[in-house]
Write a protein that holds these residues in place. Structure first.
Motif, mmCIF file in Angstrom:
data_model
loop_
_atom_site.group_PDB
_atom_site.id
_atom_site.type_symbol
_atom_site.label_atom_id
_atom_site.label_comp_id
_atom_site.label_asym_id
_atom_site.label_seq_id
_atom_site.Cartn_x
_atom_site.Cartn_y
_atom_site.Cartn_z
ATOM 1 N N UNK A 87 0.815 -1.217 0.000
ATOM 2 C CA UNK A 87 0.000 0.000 0.000
ATOM 3 C C UNK A 87 0.849 1.268 0.000
ATOM 4 N N UNK A 88 0.274 2.333 -0.579
ATOM 5 C CA UNK A 88 0.899 3.662 -0.475
ATOM 6 C C UNK A 88 0.415 4.329 0.803
ATOM 7 N N UNK A 89 1.204 5.266 1.284
ATOM 8 C CA UNK A 89 0.806 6.077 2.438
ATOM 9 C C UNK A 89 0.772 7.526 2.001
ATOM 10 N N UNK A 136 0.846 20.483 1.366
ATOM 11 C CA UNK A 136 0.971 19.595 0.206
ATOM 12 C C UNK A 136 1.009 18.137 0.678
ATOM 13 N N UNK A 137 0.056 17.359 0.197
ATOM 14 C CA UNK A 137 -0.024 15.942 0.589
ATOM 15 C C UNK A 137 0.324 15.087 -0.629
ATOM 16 N N UNK A 138 1.229 14.132 -0.418
ATOM 17 C CA UNK A 138 1.615 13.283 -1.560
ATOM 18 C C UNK A 138 1.559 11.801 -1.144
ATOM 19 N N UNK A 139 1.202 10.921 -2.111
ATOM 20 C CA UNK A 139 1.263 9.486 -1.820
ATOM 21 C C UNK A 139 2.704 8.999 -1.930
ATOM 22 N N UNK A 140 3.096 8.149 -1.003
ATOM 23 C CA UNK A 140 4.459 7.609 -1.020
ATOM 24 C C UNK A 140 4.349 6.093 -0.866
ATOM 25 N N UNK A 141 5.024 5.372 -1.753
ATOM 26 C CA UNK A 141 5.035 3.924 -1.567
ATOM 27 C C UNK A 141 6.466 3.468 -1.326
ATOM 28 N N UNK A 142 6.781 3.262 -0.059
ATOM 29 C CA UNK A 142 8.127 2.845 0.318
ATOM 30 C C UNK A 142 8.290 1.326 0.208
#
Ligand SMILES: [Zn+2]
Length: 294
Positions: free
Chosen positions: A241-243, A273-279
């Motif tokens: 999942x992305x966060x 600014x909100x961004x999706x991050x997939x670590x």
């Protein structure tokens, strides 16, 4: 505790090796268990199972009291990005179950419950923290106080979600078996947890952000699947999942890895600014009851 007396919560074997000593002092309190606690690398004593690779904390098994008294206003400040997170999860769930009754275990202040209701699901949450539950009630969200199983949630549910909870739970197999019982025969169970074998975890070792005192069980994809199968589930999908984070949140976390003299103030607009991050360091699994696939 001697390693001989330990039994793995996942595979049941007793082949443990200590991999990390405890760095928890004697003054442990509820705030150490806050969702937004950033004391990375501070954990209880950790042992790794030689059979399935599960990493288990051996000296912090009775932590429920800390969650009951937990207050986390900082968590509420991140509600906007957490809501995006839950909305993305529900979009994914919708592919399997676009409607029905959903139970969210470890519901926090009811963000997933709120998103589910907006999408037309009949949603209920359960949360041990009185403060988080009260925060949900102030928003008229149906979140019960306590842990699962709960007398008011016998089921059956079409969907049960356990989002970033299993890593906090001693004897997770017991919980998963209870969830199996409360799930409709055609229902789906959705679980997410950090992946201790992910690239980020292996590079950062004990500086990885998921090594924290509140986490007492560390899974990888293989032993999570094993646990789910032991509880009577069959994996339908396993994804990363992305966060969602604000730029400010990410900036603060990244700067914390740098020496003090390299840290600099972050611009104020980073907060907006909100961004999706997939670590790729979390696991998200959708399961059904095993016998329903035969
Ligand atoms: Zn094991």
């Amino acid at each position: 505790m001697t390693t001989e007396s330990l039994t793995c919560w996942v595979c049941g074997k007793s082949q443990f090796k200590q991999v990390k000593k405890s760095d928890v002092g004697t003054s442990l309190n509820s705030q150490n268990f806050a969702i937004t606690n950033f004391s990375y690398g501070i954990t209880g004593e950790l042992h790794k199972c030689g059979h399935c690779g599960f990493i288990q904390c051996t000296d912090l098994n009775d932590v429920l009291g800390f969650y009951v008294d937990l207050e986390d206003p900082e968590y509420e400040n991140t509600r906007k990005e957490r809501k995006l997170q839950e909305t993305a999860l529900l979009k994914y769930i919708g592919k399997y179950k676009p409607s029905g009754a959903i139970l969210d275990i470890g519901a926090g202040s009811g963000i997933l419950v709120e998103s589910a209701m907006e999408k037309g699901y009949r949603a209920t949450g359960i949360e041990p923290s009185r403060w988080l539950r009260q925060t949900a009630l102030k928003r008229n969200l149906p979140v019960l106080e306590g842990t699962f199983p709960h007398p008011e949630t016998p089921g059956p549910y079409d969907i049960i979600t356990l989002v970033d909870v299993i890593e906090h739970v001693p004897h997770p197999l017991h919980l998963l078996r209870e969830i199996h019982q409360a799930l409709d025969d055609q229902g789906i169970f959705v679980i997410t947890t950090p992946d201790v074998r992910s690239l980020a975890a292996r590079i950062l070792r004990y500086k990885w952000w998921h090594f924290r005192v509140a986490h007492i069980g560390y899974f990888n994809r293989k032993n999570l699947r094993l646990l789910l199968e032991k509880a009577g589930f069959e994996v339908v999908s396993m994804t990363r999942p992305s966060w969602y984070f604000t730029l400010r949140y990410l900036g603060v976390r990244i700067l914390s890895f740098l020496p003090l003299f390299l840290r600099f103030p972050l611009p104020r607009f980073f907060e907006t600014i909100i961004i999706p991050v997939n670590l790729r360091d979390s696991i998200q699994v959708v399961c059904r009851k095993k016998d329903q696939l035969c």
